[in-house]
Scaffold this active site. Structure first.
Site, mmCIF file in Angstrom:
data_model
loop_
_atom_site.group_PDB
_atom_site.id
_atom_site.type_symbol
_atom_site.label_atom_id
_atom_site.label_comp_id
_atom_site.label_asym_id
_atom_site.label_seq_id
_atom_site.Cartn_x
_atom_site.Cartn_y
_atom_site.Cartn_z
ATOM 1 N N ASP A 161 -7.229 -7.933 4.443
ATOM 2 C CA ASP A 161 -8.104 -7.703 5.387
ATOM 3 C C ASP A 161 -9.368 -8.477 5.099
ATOM 4 O O ASP A 161 -10.077 -8.769 4.242
ATOM 5 C CB ASP A 161 -8.437 -6.304 6.124
ATOM 6 C CG ASP A 161 -7.213 -5.608 6.246
ATOM 7 O OD1 ASP A 161 -6.372 -6.014 6.690
ATOM 8 O OD2 ASP A 161 -7.139 -4.232 6.208
HETATM 9 N N1 URA Z 1 -4.075 -2.290 2.909
HETATM 10 C C1 URA Z 1 -4.883 -2.448 3.990
HETATM 11 O O1 URA Z 1 -5.482 -1.623 4.711
HETATM 12 N N2 URA Z 1 -5.765 -3.587 4.011
HETATM 13 C C2 URA Z 1 -5.556 -4.354 3.047
HETATM 14 O O2 URA Z 1 -6.313 -5.564 3.135
HETATM 15 C C3 URA Z 1 -4.538 -4.390 2.012
HETATM 16 C C4 URA Z 1 -3.663 -3.265 1.939
#
Ligand code: URA
Length: 237
Positions: A107
């Protein structure tokens, strides 16, 4: 290995050198092949057998690049983006090459290990929903993690009332900090898993992919090539 033209070899292996720059280096007599000065841009060589040097520096032939990047927050895992800075834009010129892309996403507000490669086969393996290459994260939470949560994660929990997750490992480090290892990559998965327990992720860092651990010498925003043993460990998954 099929033969390759010398100017193409040089520009392909030295991303900051264009095809024209390569021709200029050749004209100036700065390029040797197996120790002998070669001035012809259309000289053909076997990239895996010939030793090419530019200004005395041997160019190691790499068919594919495998790059470990320590992603900072605020940067998106995409090749191009109209609004945000991308992981590709963080790469130094010597690590850039057409065809590179992030093999897996974090993310925008997550940090840590992103693998960039132009090896489509490995990328497919990393991205495929059936490959289950483990990915390990360090997680900091808004509230303490109850003792029942590791078992809930291990049992393969359901998120948002409908999405069944594969079993995941949770190792508690302190009341609000833990390691989580996933064997898949659903959208916002760790955030949604903790949300389902009434908690909230406030910091998320990917620290390992398969058997390869994020190099603690890489500051956020820095990248390096994977070492031979690290590439082998990912390919053998
Ligand atoms: N899980 C999440 O919620 N975000 C990420 O970036 C990776 C795994």
């Amino acid at each position: 290995m099929p033969l390759m033209r010398l100017d193409k070899f040089i520009s392909g292996q030295m991303p900051s050198v264009s095809r024209n720059d390569a021709k200029e280096l050749l004209k100036q007599g700065l390029v040797t092949v197996d120790g002998v000065v070669e001035k012809h841009y259309d000289f053909k060589l076997d990239p895996e057998k010939s030793v090419v040097a530019v200004s005395g520096n041997v160019i190691t032939y790499r068919e594919y690049l495998y790059i470990m990047l320590n992603k900072p927050s605020g940067v998106v895992c995409a090749v191009k983006d109209k609004i945000s800075q991308t992981v590709m834009e963080l790469l130094p010129p010597e690590l850039r090459r057409p065809g590179l892309f992030p093999a897996g996403r974090l993310d925008k507000d997550s940090v840590g290990f992103v693998l960039l490669t132009d090896d489509g086969e490995l990328a497919h393996k990393m991205l495929s929903p059936v490959s289950h290459v483990p990915k390990k994260y360090f997680v900091r939470l808004a509230k303490p993690v109850p003792e029942s949560v590791p078992e809930l994660f291990r049992s393969g929990m359901t998120i948002d009332g409908k999405e069944k997750c594969l079993p995941a490992e949770l190792e508690i480090l302190s009341p609000r900090e833990c390691f989580v290892t996933l064997h898949e990559g659903k959208y916002h998965q760790i955030k949604r898993m903790f949300q389902a327990t009434g908690n909230m992720v406030i910091y998320l860092k990917r620290i390992a992919i398969g058997g390869v651990t994020l190099d603690d010498k890489l500051s956020e925003g820095e990248a390096r090539l994977l070492e031979e043993n690290e590439i082998k460990s990912l390919i053998s998954y």
